[in-house]
Design a protein around this motif. Structure first.
Motif, short mmCIF file in Angstrom:
data_model
loop_
_atom_site.label_atom_id
_atom_site.label_comp_id
_atom_site.label_asym_id
_atom_site.label_seq_id
_atom_site.Cartn_x
_atom_site.Cartn_y
_atom_site.Cartn_z
N ASP A 73 80.24 -24.53 53.78
CA ASP A 73 80.23 -23.28 54.55
C ASP A 73 80.28 -22.06 53.19
OD1 ASP A 73 80.54 -24.31 56.95
OD2 ASP A 73 82.47 -23.54 57.40
N ASP A 74 79.56 -20.80 53.59
CA ASP A 74 79.37 -19.93 52.56
C ASP A 74 80.61 -19.84 51.69
OD1 ASP A 74 76.71 -19.80 53.52
OD2 ASP A 74 76.87 -17.63 53.93
N LEU A 75 81.84 -19.66 52.37
CA LEU A 75 83.09 -19.34 51.55
C LEU A 75 83.55 -20.50 50.64
CD1 LEU A 75 85.83 -20.64 52.71
CD2 LEU A 75 85.33 -19.21 54.82
N SER A 76 82.88 -21.57 50.87
CA SER A 76 83.22 -22.77 49.79
C SER A 76 82.11 -23.00 48.81
CB SER A 76 83.43 -24.14 50.65
OG SER A 76 84.47 -24.10 51.53
N MET A 77 81.14 -22.42 48.69
CA MET A 77 80.31 -22.47 47.61
C MET A 77 80.24 -21.47 46.56
SD MET A 77 76.27 -22.24 49.57
CE MET A 77 76.54 -23.88 50.29
#
Ligand code: ARG
Ligand code: ZN
Length: 254
Positions: free
Chosen positions: A226-230
């Motif tokens: 997900d965006d918040l993890s990359m």
């Protein structure tokens, strides 16, 4: 390479419903994300586990909406095209006026970004360097572009565009695109060998392919989390970007 390379961007908004005609503010929110992520200035970079912190790289690339159109006249770096096409696929039809999309600006001088409604949950796709100029660039679905307006969680932090521009600079998926095996490679030495894509919001460590104790570099922009993890590119990935700017995309280095 000396200094920071500035990439002129044109965003082609190809819309069918009014909602898909995203605002200038949403486009600017995406530019802001790019200028943090490619300069290792994104605040969430602090999520990188200590084991990988020494591998974080500054790509030394910045992006701006073009102020000159191909004919030399002033522009906002945004084109808007109404289409009868309800949704597009990865077949490049969005990249031509003749097939319901918008024509690219010269691909040796502009990074072309198309924003449209992509079918089937596809968030975006990119063309690698060395391909035809007529289809060069990146396509992003309107719900995964920027951080405001129609951007929808968990893909509302602009990271789909960061990921796809990574491909445009010749970076491969971090797991090597061999399904879930341990044979495929991203041709980068400092990213651990990884079985398949990670998704969602993983917890450190994610071990595969005997890559313990630190496991996969799942917090990399070229994974599928997900965006918040990359939150990072690696030094080895940026070597590929540098080679791209010394080679097939050298027209962007002035
Ligand atoms: N081409 C990929 C897809 O559509 C992009 C994945 C981007 N991932 C993200 N977390 N934004 O599946
Ligand atoms: Zn990808």
């Amino acid at each position: 390479r000396q200094g920071v390379v500035q990439i002129p961007v044109v965003v082609h908004v190809v819309w069918n419903t009014a909602q898909q005609n995203i605002s200038d503010a949403q486009i600017q929110s995406q530019m802001d994300v790019l200028n943090l992520d490619f300069r290792e200035k994104n605040p969430d970079i602090s999520q990188v586990p200590a084991a990988f912190q020494g591998l974080i790289a500054d790509a030394r690339v910045e992006f701006f909406l073009a102020s000159r159109a191909p004919d030399g006249g002033p522009t906002q770096g945004i084109t808007r095209t109404q289409t009868n096409t309800a949704s597009f696929q990865s077949d490049d039809r969005v990249k031509s006026q003749a097939t319901g999309g918008a024509d690219p600006w010269p691909a040796d001088r502009y990074l072309n970004l198309w924003v449209c409604n992509l079918a089937g949950g596809l968030l975006g796709y990119a063309q690698f360097p060395g391909g035809p100029a007529a289809t060069d660039g990146v396509v992003i679905t309107y719900t995964a572009f920027g951080t405001t307006g129609t951007a929808a969680a968990p893909f509302n932090l602009g990271r789909t565009t960061t990921h796809e521009i990574g491909h445009w600079f010749n970076m491969y998926h971090i797991w090597g695109d061999d399904g879930t095996g341990c044979k495929g490679s991203d041709e980068v030495l400092d990213t651990p060998n990884q079985a398949g894509p990670n998704t969602g919001v993983p917890n450190f460590p994610c071990i595969s392919c005997n890559n313990g104790p630190n496991g996969d570099m799942f917090m990399n922009y070229m994974d599928y989390v997900d965006d918040l993890s990359m939150v990072m590119f690696s030094l080895g990935q940026v070597e590929r970007l540098d080679a791209c700017l010394d080679g097939p995309r050298q027209s962007f280095v002035t």
